[in-house]
Design a protein around this motif. Structure first.
Motif, PDB file in Angstrom:
ATOM      1  N   VAL A  83       0.812  -1.221   0.000  1.00 25.77           N
ATOM      2  CA  VAL A  83       0.000   0.000   0.000  1.00 25.77           C
ATOM      3  C   VAL A  83       0.845   1.271   0.000  1.00 25.77           C
ATOM      4  N   GLU A  84       2.149   1.132   0.021  1.00 23.39           N
ATOM      5  CA  GLU A  84       3.033   2.284   0.215  1.00 23.39           C
ATOM      6  C   GLU A  84       2.909   3.342  -0.879  1.00 23.39           C
ATOM      7  N   GLN A  85       2.989   2.939  -2.133  1.00 21.99           N
ATOM      8  CA  GLN A  85       2.933   3.918  -3.224  1.00 21.99           C
ATOM      9  C   GLN A  85       1.571   4.615  -3.290  1.00 21.99           C
ATOM     10  N   GLY A  86       0.500   3.859  -3.088  1.00 20.80           N
ATOM     11  CA  GLY A  86      -0.834   4.457  -3.101  1.00 20.80           C
ATOM     12  C   GLY A  86      -1.029   5.417  -1.942  1.00 20.80           C
ATOM     13  N   ALA A  87      -0.551   5.038  -0.766  1.00 23.54           N
ATOM     14  CA  ALA A  87      -0.656   5.918   0.400  1.00 23.54           C
ATOM     15  C   ALA A  87       0.183   7.179   0.204  1.00 23.54           C
ATOM     16  N   LEU A 116      -1.299  10.975   0.210  1.00 20.03           N
ATOM     17  CA  LEU A 116      -0.766  11.997   1.105  1.00 20.03           C
ATOM     18  C   LEU A 116      -0.225  13.201   0.336  1.00 20.03           C
ATOM     19  N   SER A 117       0.416  12.954  -0.798  1.00 23.49           N
ATOM     20  CA  SER A 117       0.980  14.065  -1.566  1.00 23.49           C
ATOM     21  C   SER A 117      -0.109  14.923  -2.219  1.00 23.49           C
ATOM     22  N   ASN A 118      -1.293  14.373  -2.408  1.00 26.92           N
ATOM     23  CA  ASN A 118      -2.395  15.125  -3.018  1.00 26.92           C
ATOM     24  C   ASN A 118      -3.502  15.471  -2.029  1.00 26.92           C
TER      25      ASN A 118
END
Length: 129
Positions: A53-57, A61-63
């Motif tokens: 889930v790291e890349q999706g999370a 968070l960045s958006n």
């Protein structure tokens, strides 16, 4: 890019499932809290790897700022309400914000301590063997 999309969709599905479970069980807190607890339990147990889930999370968070645009639009639409009850509304929002901020900080600190303890125990057992 497909990995990020799949992970974001998985996180949304997990939130939705937790929200429905909280409503169905008539819990006194939101589905987001249930989802957080389930996610922490899954990560700590090893049933879910952070990489899943790291890349999706990270993308969410960045958006995150984009998720607050509807709030800004509603503030512009309800200026009369802000004039009459603005102080109470901002106090409630401020207290809610601080509560969420503190709960998140303490949860992250707790999980980091648990993870550090797990790593330390694993290293000690490897050295002893």
């Amino acid at each position: 890019m497909l990995t990020i999309l799949a992970q974001v969709l998985a996180l949304i599905a997990a939130w939705y499932a937790a929200d429905r479970a909280a409503a169905w069980l008539h819990l006194p807190f939101s589905g987001g809290v249930v989802g957080l607890l389930v996610m922490v339990a899954l990560l700590l147990s090893g049933a879910l790897r952070p990489a899943a889930v790291e890349q999706g999370a990270d993308w969410l968070l960045s958006n995150m700022l984009l998720f607050f645009i509807p709030l800004v639009v509603s503030v512009v639409q309800f200026t009369d309400l802000l004039k009459s009850d603005g102080l109470r509304l901002f106090a409630a929002i401020g207290l809610g914000f601080i509560s969420v901020l503190l709960a998140t900080a303490f949860t992250v600190e707790w999980v980091c301590r648990l993870e550090r303890g797990r790593r330390l125990r694993r290293l000690r057992s490897e050295r002893a063997a």
